[in-house]
Design an enzyme around this catalytic site. Structure first.
Site, PDB file in Angstrom:
ATOM      1  N   ARG A   1       1.562  -1.030   0.121  1.00  0.00           N
ATOM      2  CA  ARG A   1      -0.222   0.034   0.333  1.00  0.00           C
ATOM      3  C   ARG A   1       0.491   1.520  -0.135  1.00  0.00           C
ATOM      4  O   ARG A   1       0.807   2.565  -0.480  1.00  0.00           O
ATOM      5  CB  ARG A   1      -1.110  -0.191   1.456  1.00  0.00           C
ATOM      6  CG  ARG A   1      -2.297  -0.797   1.477  1.00  0.00           C
ATOM      7  CD  ARG A   1      -2.946  -1.434   2.348  1.00  0.00           C
ATOM      8  NE  ARG A   1      -4.176  -2.054   1.534  1.00  0.00           N
ATOM      9  CZ  ARG A   1      -5.450  -2.614   2.117  1.00  0.00           C
ATOM     10  NH1 ARG A   1      -5.180  -2.001   3.460  1.00  0.00           N
ATOM     11  NH2 ARG A   1      -6.389  -3.139   2.023  1.00  0.00           N
TER      12      ARG A   1
ATOM     13  N   TYR B   1      -6.450  -0.314  -6.745  1.00  0.00           N
ATOM     14  CA  TYR B   1      -6.274  -1.848  -6.398  1.00  0.00           C
ATOM     15  C   TYR B   1      -5.104  -1.828  -4.889  1.00  0.00           C
ATOM     16  O   TYR B   1      -4.979  -0.849  -4.534  1.00  0.00           O
ATOM     17  CB  TYR B   1      -5.075  -2.254  -7.426  1.00  0.00           C
ATOM     18  CG  TYR B   1      -3.505  -1.924  -8.108  1.00  0.00           C
ATOM     19  CD1 TYR B   1      -2.983  -0.396  -7.150  1.00  0.00           C
ATOM     20  CD2 TYR B   1      -3.295  -2.579  -9.007  1.00  0.00           C
ATOM     21  CE1 TYR B   1      -1.873  -0.481  -8.445  1.00  0.00           C
ATOM     22  CE2 TYR B   1      -1.829  -1.581  -9.669  1.00  0.00           C
ATOM     23  CZ  TYR B   1      -1.590  -1.296  -8.952  1.00  0.00           C
ATOM     24  OH  TYR B   1      -0.932   0.198  -9.832  1.00  0.00           O
ATOM     25  N   GLU B   2      -5.412  -2.758  -4.523  1.00  0.00           N
ATOM     26  CA  GLU B   2      -4.536  -2.834  -3.055  1.00  0.00           C
ATOM     27  C   GLU B   2      -5.441  -2.426  -1.876  1.00  0.00           C
ATOM     28  O   GLU B   2      -4.948  -1.608  -0.894  1.00  0.00           O
ATOM     29  CB  GLU B   2      -3.266  -2.286  -3.192  1.00  0.00           C
ATOM     30  CG  GLU B   2      -1.146  -3.050  -3.615  1.00  0.00           C
ATOM     31  CD  GLU B   2      -1.702  -4.418  -3.430  1.00  0.00           C
ATOM     32  OE1 GLU B   2      -1.476  -5.258  -3.912  1.00  0.00           O
ATOM     33  OE2 GLU B   2      -1.640  -4.567  -2.463  1.00  0.00           O
ATOM     34  N   GLY B   3      -6.588  -2.380  -2.534  1.00  0.00           N
ATOM     35  CA  GLY B   3      -7.723  -2.244  -1.461  1.00  0.00           C
ATOM     36  C   GLY B   3      -8.322  -0.431  -1.837  1.00  0.00           C
ATOM     37  O   GLY B   3      -7.302   0.444  -2.424  1.00  0.00           O
TER      38      GLY B   3
END
Lengths: 594, 594
Positions: B297, B438-440
């Protein structure tokens, strides 16, 4: 990837921001009644959804192709355009003298919105034609009108605007295309134009290019520019239009979006035989071009809410269908559709509120254009023209910026699917990115607003609008949803007033004014959006009280107006400071040290 | 379309927000001195500019291709990756025990920034590898570390993260991939994963998949998930890794951007023979995955300033070169480079200020990660970990949103050219659009911030950061540029405090909290950006007073901090109201009436 015309909302927006009843009361629009409006919106919406929308994705994937000077659109485009002409959708707002239906621009705008939502790239073809019609109607000789206007109004032929050259973008006055008068009184055009939207294609039988050029001995800059009609096919002896003019498409841009809209490099007069006909007087080209551009700017502004609407429909459908995670705080741990999650709902409400605010702005702008043409009283016409001219850069600038923002939120709501092209959300994000650029970049719009429009007639147009806005806000009920709107709306009206007064202060350095142009346009755009939505909410409330209309829609309108006032308006009001900082900080770093 | 690493700025950002001197004073980083930092930044910047950047456009045009399960990158990628491994750029932050150089994450982040600016799609390959390294370092058995970690640290093998399944996106706990233990103690993996970045490719000899799966009898949700190492090639009898595992790429997404980053659908165990090795304990997979995700993140957040920087460099170069229109208000009517026009300058300053603010945020976050690992004192480590955890969703959410915004402004500065793909500005606008997803998604980040991070340790981490921020702002000089920063920065610190206190109030409904999550993340991100830039400006001022450093750069830093405080910060502070409106308006319209 379907589209459904938002008929209830469009109709309501026309009745409120679009002042439909006032327009219908004018003699010019006497033929328009409620049933006609309904029939037009419904049928046009159906046409957009059934004929234009299914070609949108295909157009994006295949794009326009150039081979040996011939531009080909994907299969289905020519046929769809033929249906458009046949149904008469292009002639809605046209002058009845040349085959038009004489309906208000505001109504035509609502129909054009549907086409744009359905297929933005395709919608540019009729949009450019409308601009050409506007310019010829206002400035061309009767002879030219008879020859070209009827065919443009029917849509059998399409129109283009040829302004830009490599060295002459925002600075149109720098153009070098030349026009030389021949013995027969017609002109010979020579030069290259770039970024010509629908400059060449295969969907109609002739293309009527409006070309800006410089005549021999004309002064430098915009003063020396004249406007010419330069058809792709010239009249033959037998009366048909079969003689190929000396002009051709020499290149197509490979673009981020609107792939089915051919963006052409046009070369005029390679053999010295490109025939043109002057529109109006020599060296009066810029005036005619402004007629065309002002019209086009409203229609480009319209691309904002049109793509907002399309992106919103897609995001909403996905959010109702996509099941992921349980609702917060409840006892039930089963996953729910993501539309039930607060942060997704925030994204959707933001999209919805901005869509409706920008639609209201565009329709209000179009109605002001109609008022400026159709009212009997000269003072009323002047006031309406002032309103239309003031709103135009705001419509173009604010609504298109919001189109980009809302399309981006639309991608976001789809999560990973949003980044996959096949989903369709990404196409809107790519397509709409041109709207803040063409027809005068939004920076140019902001400069037009602060440098020109604020100062027209001693500022009476913006002061008049602001007075109207403040009176409306002051008279909002002090209860319920309206109470919640009142404070932020008053605050932003005050901010607009303070910022505008600062900008027009006598002696203010023009670079200080320019430094504040962009945030001022945004601030004013948000203020107008909030005001128009509050007006719509009020009308919705009245109809609810009377038990008239679709209660679900009307209640949603009140909530949406409140959401915009509470969530968006404060961000606009915060731009007051940024408007008034002047040029110093902007130029404190030399270009070399940037 | 060239890229030049902004070495002076990166070095300065590391020294200020990145707390380089404090890091260098820790025993763990004793080997790092000024010369080493300079050498690394310079050489890594050169590598990014000369090896990765020239492949960026080509990678976009040609993309990754899938044929019969084999994914091929465009010519040049394999060779470039080989050079990356050979030069040791992948091992900067790695554990020396496994061949790493043991340098701070903050420094590695600056190098990763350069790669990302140069070629975002390509940079994802090493980025995912770094995440895998992090997870294995923290959780794997010594045996697995010996086998896989050394090759990952060197970069000879690359890593991936396999979380997402069609029904399990943001809700990872819904995944269905299974793992069954075999007689030999290894596991058999079966299932499909989607959106696997660099899941299959031809630039390295082996790919180490980290796969989340559910073991037999494991409970539903995230508690039942375990993490496995699943290599593309398994060890053979002869010690080489030549035995093809039962996994393959069955699809590549066609995406809006990062075309040279293969986004794979991975199928594990079609023949029931996919061998995996468990990482840590059974059902402890989520903890390990969070290790990986937190690292990732920060690196995804980094994509914000990295693309901002690239977009800014391109826009600035164009604005210096493009001549159009005379400067306002001056006597000279000759056209000038557009960098001299106030509204273009505003766009450039906005890009520059946001680039530097988000870079400072990312470096500060990376430095906090380093402090959390490397400090001797346990309390100091806990405090640093709290800071790192608090900053991570803000870094990921705010910096990536800004990446999209700045890339869009970059398109705008180019005018019509910006919409033409060949110019390159549009690629950044397309590429960076994945970063908020992406990545949350950034919505998930915002929920993590308000729902989890604000409440860690009774809120002491955000209160501590805010106290530090307020003390710094209070101590800014009350003269010149600093006086102009002081008021907006104090205002926004107050707004953060008020908003955070509202969010953490006991008994607050979680849906009210969630309703305010996104504007709160934005508000906090802007506040931290403004604060860090003000700190940088102060350091710049000190160095100017001492006659140390590049005076042009240092003066520009002060101006940039002021611009951010005056122009951006008020828009952040205005989000206080929007944070605190609660869920009611969001849910006042039923999903069916939206």
């Amino acid at each position: 990837m379907t589209y459904t015309a938002p008929l209830t909302e469009q109709r309501f927006a026309l009745e409120t921001a679009g002042r439909l009843a006032e327009l219908a009361a004018l003699p010019k629009f006497a033929a328009m009644d409620d049933d006609l409006v309904d029939a037009i919106l419904t049928e046009s919406g159906k046409f957009a959804a059934e004929v234009f929308a299914p070609l949108n994705w295909k157009g994006d994937r295949e794009g326009a192709k150039l081979e040996n000077g011939v531009v080909t659109l994907p299969e289905g485009f020519r046929d769809a355009y033929g249906q458009y002409v046949e149904a008469g959708w292009g002639s809605l707002g046209g002058d009845p003298e040349y085959g038009g239906q004489g309906l208000p621009f505001a109504l035509a705008t609502a129909c054009q919105e549907q086409l744009t939502s359905a297929n933005m790239a395709f919608s540019l073809c009729p949009m450019l034609t409308l601009g050409a019609i506007e310019a010829l109607t206002a400035h061309a000789s009767e002879d030219l009108k008879q020859t070209y206007l009827t065919k443009l109004v029917s849509g059998e032929w399409t129109g283009t605007m040829n302004l830009t050259e490599p060295q002459a973008g925002s600075d149109v006055g720098a153009l070098r295309t030349t026009a030389e008068q021949a013995a027969d009184g017609t002109w010979r055009i020579k030069g290259q134009k770039i970024y010509i939207t629908w400059g060449e294609h295969d969907v109609a039988d002739n293309i009527v290019h409006l070309v800006l050029a410089r005549t021999a001995g004309a002064p430098a800059g915009t003063k020396g520019i004249s406007l010419f009609v330069v058809p792709k096919y010239l009249p033959a002896e037998d009366g048909g239009f079969t003689v190929r003019n000396d002009l051709r498409c020499v290149g197509l841009e490979e673009k981020l979006g609107i792939h089915a809209s051919p963006t052409c490099t046009m070369s005029f007069g390679d053999k010295g035989e490109c025939v043109g006909f002057i529109v109006g007087e020599e060296m009066a080209g810029m005036r005619a071009m402004f007629t065309m551009m002002n019209h086009a700017r409203v229609n480009v502004g319209l691309q904002g809410p049109a793509i907002c609407e399309r992106a919103y429909q897609a995001a909403l459908a996905y959010a109702k269908e996509r099941v992921q995670s349980a609702k917060l705080g409840g006892p039930d741990r089963d996953p729910v559709a993501i539309v039930e999650h607060a942060d997704v709902r925030r994204n959707l409400m933001t999209m919805k509120a901005i869509t409706e605010a920008t639609r209201a702005l565009v329709y209000a702008n179009a109605a002001a254009v109609d008022m400026a043409h159709a009212q009997k009283d000269a003072d009323a016409r002047t006031a309406a023209q002032g309103r239309a001219d003031l709103l135009t850069p705001i419509t173009k600038g604010y609504a298109t910026d919001m189109g980009v923002e809302v399309a981006s939120i639309g991608v976001q709501v789809h999560g990973g699917m949003g980044f996959v092209e096949e989903t369709g959300a990404a196409q809107h994000y790519r397509d709409i990115r041109i709207a803040p650029i063409y027809e005068g970049t939004n920076g140019i719009q902001a400069m037009d607003l602060v440098g020109r429009k604020l100062n027209v007639a001693g500022g009476q147009h913006w002061r008049g609008l602001l007075a109207e806005m403040r009176a409306d806000i002051a008279s909002l009920p002090a209860t319920g949803d309206f109470a919640a709107m009142k404070v932020p709306l008053s605050d932003i009206a005050d901010a607009v007033a303070a910022a505008a007064n600062w900008l027009v202060e006598p002696g203010r350095d023009p670079n200080d004014v320019a430094a504040g142009a962009q945030p001022f346009l945004r601030l004013f755009g948000i203020a107008i959006g909030g005001w128009l939505l509050a007006g719509q909410a009020r009308e919705a409330q009245s109809r609810l009280a009377l038990g008239k209309g679709d209660a679900g829609f009307l209640r949603a309108k009140v909530v949406t107006a409140r959401f915009f006032a509470e969530q968006v308006v404060p961000q606009g009001a915060a731009l007051l400071g940024p408007v008034m900082r002047g040029r110093d900080t902007l130029f404190a770093i030399s270009a070399d040290a940037l």
